[in-house]
Design a protein around this motif. Structure first.
Motif, mmCIF file in Angstrom:
data_model
loop_
_atom_site.group_PDB
_atom_site.id
_atom_site.type_symbol
_atom_site.label_atom_id
_atom_site.label_comp_id
_atom_site.label_asym_id
_atom_site.label_seq_id
_atom_site.Cartn_x
_atom_site.Cartn_y
_atom_site.Cartn_z
ATOM 1 N N LEU A 1 0.801 -1.177 0.164
ATOM 2 C CA LEU A 1 -0.010 -0.050 0.186
ATOM 3 C C LEU A 1 0.783 1.307 -0.236
ATOM 4 O O LEU A 1 0.516 2.320 -0.778
ATOM 5 N N HIS A 2 2.002 1.369 1.023
ATOM 6 C CA HIS A 2 2.830 2.415 0.815
ATOM 7 C C HIS A 2 3.492 2.663 -0.262
ATOM 8 O O HIS A 2 3.723 3.766 -0.672
ATOM 9 N N PHE A 3 3.971 1.430 -0.947
ATOM 10 C CA PHE A 3 4.333 1.802 -2.249
ATOM 11 C C PHE A 3 3.473 2.370 -3.402
ATOM 12 O O PHE A 3 4.061 3.304 -4.158
ATOM 13 N N SER A 4 2.336 1.856 -3.337
ATOM 14 C CA SER A 4 1.576 2.446 -4.297
ATOM 15 C C SER A 4 0.962 3.885 -3.872
ATOM 16 O O SER A 4 0.622 4.875 -4.813
ATOM 17 N N ASP A 5 0.729 4.212 -2.763
ATOM 18 C CA ASP A 5 0.878 5.609 -2.303
ATOM 19 C C ASP A 5 1.948 6.710 -2.607
ATOM 20 O O ASP A 5 1.716 7.783 -2.730
ATOM 21 N N TYR A 6 3.335 6.151 -2.321
ATOM 22 C CA TYR A 6 4.070 7.085 -2.551
ATOM 23 C C TYR A 6 5.360 6.778 -3.660
ATOM 24 O O TYR A 6 5.303 7.618 -4.622
ATOM 25 N N TYR A 7 5.686 5.608 -3.548
ATOM 26 C CA TYR A 7 7.167 5.289 -4.642
ATOM 27 C C TYR A 7 6.541 5.265 -5.999
ATOM 28 O O TYR A 7 7.110 5.925 -6.877
ATOM 29 N N PHE A 8 5.296 4.495 -6.042
ATOM 30 C CA PHE A 8 4.871 4.515 -7.544
ATOM 31 C C PHE A 8 4.365 5.904 -8.269
ATOM 32 O O PHE A 8 4.401 6.072 -9.152
ATOM 33 N N VAL A 9 3.900 6.831 -7.170
ATOM 34 C CA VAL A 9 3.469 7.918 -7.772
ATOM 35 C C VAL A 9 4.783 8.805 -8.057
ATOM 36 O O VAL A 9 4.712 9.335 -8.848
ATOM 37 N N LYS A 10 5.873 8.361 -7.121
ATOM 38 C CA LYS A 10 6.899 9.333 -7.485
ATOM 39 C C LYS A 10 7.663 8.854 -8.882
ATOM 40 O O LYS A 10 8.126 9.838 -9.589
ATOM 41 N N ILE A 11 7.614 7.661 -9.145
ATOM 42 C CA ILE A 11 8.205 7.190 -10.342
ATOM 43 C C ILE A 11 7.298 7.374 -11.429
ATOM 44 O O ILE A 11 7.612 7.012 -12.587
#
Lengths: 257, 233
Positions: free
Chosen positions: B133-143
């Motif tokens: 969830l954290h990846f889809s909230d932040y990291y995937f948004v960033k990249i």
């Protein structure tokens, strides 16, 4: 006192087993758990039934033959004793007592409550010994052994190899047993010479036999009838790691003739 | 998905190259875990900047530093590898453990062991779900894999955080995950010492206490942030 016993009955390794209910009555609180099972078996024989098979030998807590998983705990509810040293006073009148064999892939059920624990012997055969004859009892202080090494080795050597650690472990790991054997040998000069090879061979054998991995829940230490400490497991991990990382390669001697 | 995963896991286990001993596998897992535990401290340090009363300026500066510094870029790869190793080994080890007792007990084990130490896989899976969830909230948004919420730039992590914590359910789930992470860490820290062979009567007590304090600090530290946003914003 009266008890309801729910015992695992299984005719052979291949047949399916099930829990069967039995009643025993007029049991003295002062008799041992096995004496109570003997009474049950006499009762079954008199009725023309099949007595319950269970492992026992010395009945004085030193041989490691007895097992039994009683009400969710190997060797029953009392800490630091084997099943043979357990007495009926540890159970309340009218209690339902569940008795199961020890469960592990490496301990197949032979019959009823008897399991085949030869996997532990196979681990010992892999390296749990001193290869050369170390002679008779040496004169005092001819081989220097620090007192605390002697004490720690002795504590580890108290392991009777019953397998309660495996039965209690949520992962059916044999780490406490193997580490006790590794420790008691490697702490003393006679065993130290082969310590590097021993720990690697015994761990490899343990893995092959299908025991699980240690997840440090320390259930083994709680259930060990000889109160073997999990610091032995840490010692084994330490020895194993340093053997893998730092042991020198053996020289290959070529036949020159 | 689950089928694919179990097949992948099976090939992984059978791969001869990876047939390491039980102790080696656990040592690698412990070392990866120790690395992740240190990372959590750093992450918490940055997150606590969210609480400073400057409209997220200091937090944004720190976030910008973390996503631009070349050394940290390299460490990000190491971190992902650390996560992967710890998670994959955790699943492999758990699978082997389950296989080592094919026929279970009728009466569940009643041995008194430390709190929830038998449920490392379960608490780990909750943390893994949180990680996804954290990846889809932040990291995937960033990249740029996932579109940011409306009106928020893909690098405005402060606004994203405000947006996420504006949902009470999200904040509650976030806190639940960190309670479980705390439980996971409480067993994990002393367990890593034991696995590495660093168990000594002289300091093991101190290690256990320090591990518990650290896991409570991490757990509470992360939970304070959504609480603050719910109560004061």
């Amino acid at each position: 006192m009266n008890y309801t016993l729910k015992i695992w009955r299984q005719k052979s390794a291949k047949e399916r087993g099930e829990m069967v209910s039995y009643q025993v009555s007029g049991i003295s609180a002062e008799i041992s758990f096995f004496e109570m099972l003997d009474i049950l078996n006499q009762q079954l024989i008199a009725e023309g039934g099949d007595p319950v098979a269970f492992d026992h030998d010395c009945r004085e807590g030193i041989c490691g033959t007895c097992s039994l998983y009683i009400n969710g705990r190997p060797h029953g509810p009392v800490r630091g004793v084997t099943t043979c040293q357990l007495h009926m006073r540890s159970f309340s009148d009218g209690e339902v007592i569940h008795i199961e064999p020890w469960r592990s892939k490496a301990f197949p059920v032979v019959r009823d409550l008897v399991v085949d624990r030869s996997a532990l012997d196979l681990i010992i055969q892999a390296g749990g010994y001193v290869s050369v004859n170390s002679g008779g009892i040496p004169d005092a202080n001819t081989i220097p052994v620090p007192k605390h090494h002697a004490d720690t080795a002795f504590d580890a050597a108290a392991c009777i190899g019953c397998g309660a650690c495996v039965a209690a472990c949520p992962n059916a790991a044999a780490m406490l047993f193997v580490s006790a054997k590794v420790s008691h040998l490697s702490l003393l000069p006679q065993g130290k010479a082969e310590a590097v090879k021993r720990v690697q061979k015994m761990v490899a054998r343990m893995d092959e036999l299908g025991f699980g991995n240690c997840s440090n829940t320390y259930a083994c230490e709680v259930e060990c009838p000889k109160l073997i400490s999990v610091t032995n497991i840490a010692r084994m991990n330490r020895e194993f790691l340093s053997a893998k990382l730092f042991s020198e390669k053996e020289k290959i001697v070529r036949d020159s003739i | 998905m689950i089928l694919f995963f179990s097949i992948a896991l099976k090939t992984y286990c059978m791969n001869k190259l990876l047939q390491f001993s039980s102790i080696t596998g656990k040592v690698i897992m412990a070392l990866a875990g120790v690395f992740l535990v240190t990372f959590l401290g750093v992450h918490l340090g940055i997150n606590l900047l969210l609480l400073s009363d400057d409209g997220g300026r200091s937090f944004s500066v720190a976030a910008e530093f973390m996503s631009s510094n070349p050394l940290i870029r390299i460490f990000e790869i190491v971190l992902f590898a650390g996560f992967l190793v710890h998670i994959v080994l955790g699943l492999v080890v758990s699978r082997q453990n389950r296989a080592s007792r094919p026929v279970g007990y009728v009466v569940a084990n009643r041995t008194e062991t430390s709190f929830l130490s038998k449920y490392m896989l379960h608490s780990g899976i909750v943390v893994l779900i949180f990680l996804a969830l954290h990846f889809s909230d932040y990291y995937f948004v960033k990249i740029g894999l996932v579109a940011p919420p409306e009106g928020i730039g893909p690098h405005d992590f402060y606004a994203m955080t405000l947006h996420l914590f504006s949902s009470t359910w999200y904040a509650l789930f976030y806190m639940f995950c960190f309670v479980l992470l705390g439980i996971h860490l409480n067993h994990a820290i002393q367990s890593a010492f034991q696995t590495m062979g660093w168990n000594h009567t002289r300091y093991m007590g101190a290690v256990k206490v320090a591990g518990t304090i650290y896991s409570i600090a991490i757990s509470l530290g992360f939970m304070v942030i959504p609480l603050y946003f719910i109560l004061f914003r």
